[in-house]
Design a protein around this motif. Structure first.
Motif, PDB file in Angstrom:
ATOM      1  N   TRP A   5      34.014  46.562  -6.423  1.00  0.00           N
ATOM      2  CA  TRP A   5      33.925  45.653  -5.286  1.00  0.00           C
ATOM      3  C   TRP A   5      33.796  46.424  -3.976  1.00  0.00           C
ATOM      4  N   LEU A   6      34.518  47.541  -3.861  1.00  0.00           N
ATOM      5  CA  LEU A   6      34.484  48.312  -2.623  1.00  0.00           C
ATOM      6  C   LEU A   6      33.116  48.948  -2.426  1.00  0.00           C
ATOM      7  N   THR A   7      32.528  49.448  -3.506  1.00  0.00           N
ATOM      8  CA  THR A   7      31.185  50.034  -3.406  1.00  0.00           C
ATOM      9  C   THR A   7      30.185  49.003  -2.918  1.00  0.00           C
ATOM     10  N   TYR A   8      30.204  47.823  -3.535  1.00  0.00           N
ATOM     11  CA  TYR A   8      29.270  46.765  -3.134  1.00  0.00           C
ATOM     12  C   TYR A   8      29.551  46.288  -1.713  1.00  0.00           C
ATOM     13  N   ALA A   9      30.828  46.179  -1.349  1.00  0.00           N
ATOM     14  CA  ALA A   9      31.178  45.733   0.005  1.00  0.00           C
ATOM     15  C   ALA A   9      30.704  46.737   1.055  1.00  0.00           C
ATOM     16  N   LEU A  10      30.838  48.033   0.761  1.00  0.00           N
ATOM     17  CA  LEU A  10      30.393  49.052   1.705  1.00  0.00           C
ATOM     18  C   LEU A  10      28.862  49.076   1.832  1.00  0.00           C
ATOM     19  N   ILE A  11      28.164  48.828   0.710  1.00  0.00           N
ATOM     20  CA  ILE A  11      26.699  48.751   0.777  1.00  0.00           C
ATOM     21  C   ILE A  11      26.287  47.568   1.642  1.00  0.00           C
ATOM     22  N   THR A  12      26.951  46.424   1.455  1.00  0.00           N
ATOM     23  CA  THR A  12      26.664  45.254   2.291  1.00  0.00           C
ATOM     24  C   THR A  12      26.931  45.570   3.760  1.00  0.00           C
ATOM     25  N   THR A  13      28.056  46.217   4.023  1.00  0.00           N
ATOM     26  CA  THR A  13      28.403  46.575   5.401  1.00  0.00           C
ATOM     27  C   THR A  13      27.342  47.473   6.016  1.00  0.00           C
ATOM     28  N   LEU A  14      26.850  48.440   5.246  1.00  0.00           N
ATOM     29  CA  LEU A  14      25.826  49.350   5.742  1.00  0.00           C
ATOM     30  C   LEU A  14      24.530  48.617   6.052  1.00  0.00           C
ATOM     31  N   PHE A  15      24.070  47.787   5.111  1.00  0.00           N
ATOM     32  CA  PHE A  15      22.814  47.076   5.312  1.00  0.00           C
ATOM     33  C   PHE A  15      22.924  46.047   6.426  1.00  0.00           C
ATOM     34  N   TRP A  16      24.028  45.311   6.477  1.00  0.00           N
ATOM     35  CA  TRP A  16      24.176  44.307   7.521  1.00  0.00           C
ATOM     36  C   TRP A  16      24.431  44.946   8.879  1.00  0.00           C
ATOM     37  N   GLY A  17      25.071  46.112   8.893  1.00  0.00           N
ATOM     38  CA  GLY A  17      25.248  46.808  10.158  1.00  0.00           C
ATOM     39  C   GLY A  17      23.922  47.247  10.743  1.00  0.00           C
ATOM     40  N   ALA A  18      23.035  47.801   9.888  1.00  0.00           N
ATOM     41  CA  ALA A  18      21.697  48.191  10.343  1.00  0.00           C
ATOM     42  C   ALA A  18      20.887  46.970  10.744  1.00  0.00           C
ATOM     43  N   TRP A  19      21.001  45.900   9.949  1.00  0.00           N
ATOM     44  CA  TRP A  19      20.279  44.662  10.275  1.00  0.00           C
ATOM     45  C   TRP A  19      20.720  44.124  11.643  1.00  0.00           C
ATOM     46  N   GLY A  20      22.024  44.140  11.918  1.00  0.00           N
ATOM     47  CA  GLY A  20      22.516  43.633  13.188  1.00  0.00           C
ATOM     48  C   GLY A  20      22.000  44.414  14.382  1.00  0.00           C
ATOM     49  N   ALA A  21      21.833  45.715  14.204  1.00  0.00           N
ATOM     50  CA  ALA A  21      21.348  46.555  15.305  1.00  0.00           C
ATOM     51  C   ALA A  21      19.861  46.346  15.574  1.00  0.00           C
ATOM     52  N   LEU A  22      19.110  45.898  14.553  1.00  0.00           N
ATOM     53  CA  LEU A  22      17.660  45.792  14.682  1.00  0.00           C
ATOM     54  C   LEU A  22      17.149  44.368  14.837  1.00  0.00           C
ATOM     55  N   THR A  23      17.949  43.374  14.452  1.00  0.00           N
ATOM     56  CA  THR A  23      17.437  42.018  14.374  1.00  0.00           C
ATOM     57  C   THR A  23      16.983  41.469  15.722  1.00  0.00           C
ATOM     58  N   GLY A  24      17.572  41.947  16.810  1.00  0.00           N
ATOM     59  CA  GLY A  24      17.169  41.464  18.130  1.00  0.00           C
ATOM     60  C   GLY A  24      15.770  41.882  18.538  1.00  0.00           C
ATOM     61  N   LEU A  25      15.171  42.854  17.835  1.00  0.00           N
ATOM     62  CA  LEU A  25      13.828  43.315  18.176  1.00  0.00           C
ATOM     63  C   LEU A  25      12.792  42.204  18.034  1.00  0.00           C
ATOM     64  N   SER A  26      12.988  41.323  17.067  1.00  0.00           N
ATOM     65  CA  SER A  26      12.027  40.235  16.863  1.00  0.00           C
ATOM     66  C   SER A  26      12.004  39.303  18.061  1.00  0.00           C
ATOM     67  N   ALA A  27      13.171  38.905  18.553  1.00  0.00           N
ATOM     68  CA  ALA A  27      13.243  38.021  19.710  1.00  0.00           C
ATOM     69  C   ALA A  27      12.690  38.700  20.955  1.00  0.00           C
ATOM     70  N   GLU A  28      12.942  39.995  21.092  1.00  0.00           N
ATOM     71  CA  GLU A  28      12.413  40.726  22.251  1.00  0.00           C
ATOM     72  C   GLU A  28      10.893  40.713  22.289  1.00  0.00           C
ATOM     73  N   ARG A  29      10.271  40.605  21.122  1.00  0.00           N
ATOM     74  CA  ARG A  29       8.807  40.569  21.037  1.00  0.00           C
ATOM     75  C   ARG A  29       8.256  39.155  20.969  1.00  0.00           C
ATOM     76  N   GLY A  30       9.121  38.162  21.211  1.00  0.00           N
ATOM     77  CA  GLY A  30       8.670  36.788  21.305  1.00  0.00           C
ATOM     78  C   GLY A  30       8.610  36.018  20.005  1.00  0.00           C
ATOM     79  N   PHE A  31       9.177  36.548  18.932  1.00  0.00           N
ATOM     80  CA  PHE A  31       9.152  35.845  17.651  1.00  0.00           C
ATOM     81  C   PHE A  31      10.395  34.962  17.575  1.00  0.00           C
ATOM     82  N   PRO A  32      10.239  33.646  17.459  1.00  0.00           N
ATOM     83  CA  PRO A  32      11.390  32.727  17.522  1.00  0.00           C
ATOM     84  C   PRO A  32      12.399  32.955  16.401  1.00  0.00           C
ATOM     85  N   ASP A  33      13.667  32.685  16.707  1.00  0.00           N
ATOM     86  CA  ASP A  33      14.726  32.848  15.716  1.00  0.00           C
ATOM     87  C   ASP A  33      14.519  31.935  14.510  1.00  0.00           C
ATOM     88  N   THR A  34      13.974  30.747  14.752  1.00  0.00           N
ATOM     89  CA  THR A  34      13.749  29.820  13.644  1.00  0.00           C
ATOM     90  C   THR A  34      12.718  30.381  12.662  1.00  0.00           C
TER      91      THR A  34
END
Length: 311
Positions: A5-34
């Protein structure tokens, strides 16, 4: 002792942490959140196909598995739809701290209904994680809103409850079906909500349709989809009241650190406090010794007086 469980949780944390840092790039380029949601739903398909293929295409179709799996997906996707509406009418700096408390709902349900328990380190980690979560999005000094307790507040509470229930059902769904089947029905649920996301999109505004639009969004949202898959496995092998705060505090922690590295700036005092609390919470949750098996309705694990987490 293996702690899958810890291995899978840490992998999720890593992927979601990277996703959180990058996800705003789409909105900055005018791509709607929807439309970002639409792309995310589509990126759920490749991981679902891969895990089903590895499982020999064995999909559980009994009523309990279908209902539990669809409940997990619809609570997550439905909460996202409501969140879109909430941020249209309310202050994001108050909405997101409210929504971030959803692990509290999960912890209460798993404690009361599933009999899940943890040791003293785990309890301390859970408390610190719940304290850290609102600090990542809270922005002090913002102007007061005219409608302090308007529709946005109700929607934020509903989203918090929906996402807290989603994590609870993710645990019970893993007790009813295979992880591959659960993720498949989560994917189906996400796809079913695409028409609602399209209906909420303002197509009168310019929308980039090339690399800066769906192309970039697909690469970023694939991080989210893979993280969702490993989260299913984390909940399957671990206790929900530990996995939920660990991931929900750890991912924003990595996001904050990655954002700091990319921008070269330090966060404000409130976010810095959230980073410190989340780091300590994640450490305590990871160090807490676990019993031989995750708690289930048939074999609950209780708090050990010695704090070693054993049943």
């Amino acid at each position: 002792m293996q702690r899958h469980w810890l291995t899978y949780a840490l992998i999720t944390t890593l992927f979601w942490g990277a996703w959180g840092a990058l996800t705003g790039l789409s909105a900055e380029r005018g791509f709607p959140d929807t439309l970002v949601y639409v792309v995310w739903a589509l990126t759920m398909i490749p991981p679902a196909v891969v895990v089903l293929a590895r499982a020999g295409w064995r999909l559980q179709r009994d009523r309990r598995a279908v209902i539990q799996g669809l409940s997990v997906g619809l609570l997550g996707a439905g909460g996202q739809m409501l969140l879109f509406r909430a941020v249209e009418s309310g202050p994001a700096y108050l909405i997101f701290p409210i929504v971030s408390l959803s692990p509290g709902v999960t912890i209460a349900l798993c404690f009361g209904l599933l009999g899940e328990r943890t040791g003293r380190l785990g309890v301390a980690g859970i408390v610190l994680a719940l304290c850290a979560l609102p600090l990542f999005d809270y922005q002090p000094g913002q102007p007061a809103q005219a409608q302090a307790l308007g529709l946005w507040f109700v929607l934020a509470l509903i989203v918090m409850a929906a996402w807290g229930l989603q994590a609870y059902f993710l645990k019970t769904a893993n007790n009813a079906a295979s992880a591959e089947s659960v993720f498949f029905y989560m994917t189906v649920s996400a796809l079913l909500c695409i028409p609602a996301a399209l209906w909420m999109t303002d197509f009168s505004k310019p929308i980039p349709w090339g690399w800066n639009g769906p192309g970039l969004a697909a690469l970023i949202q694939l991080l989210n989809a893979v993280g969702a898959l490993t989260l299913v496995y984390a909940f399957r092998h671990g206790k929900a009241l530990v996995v939920s705060p660990l991931v929900n505090a750890g991912a924003p922690l990595l996001t904050a650190l990655a954002s700091m590295a990319m921008s070269g700036t330090a966060p404000g005092g409130t976010k810095l406090a959230g980073v410190a609390l989340a780091l300590l919470a994640a450490l305590l949750l990871a160090l807490q010794p676990e019993g031989d098996a995750a708690a289930t309705p048939d074999s609950p694990q209780r708090l050990d007086p010695a704090g070693d987490g054993k049943a």
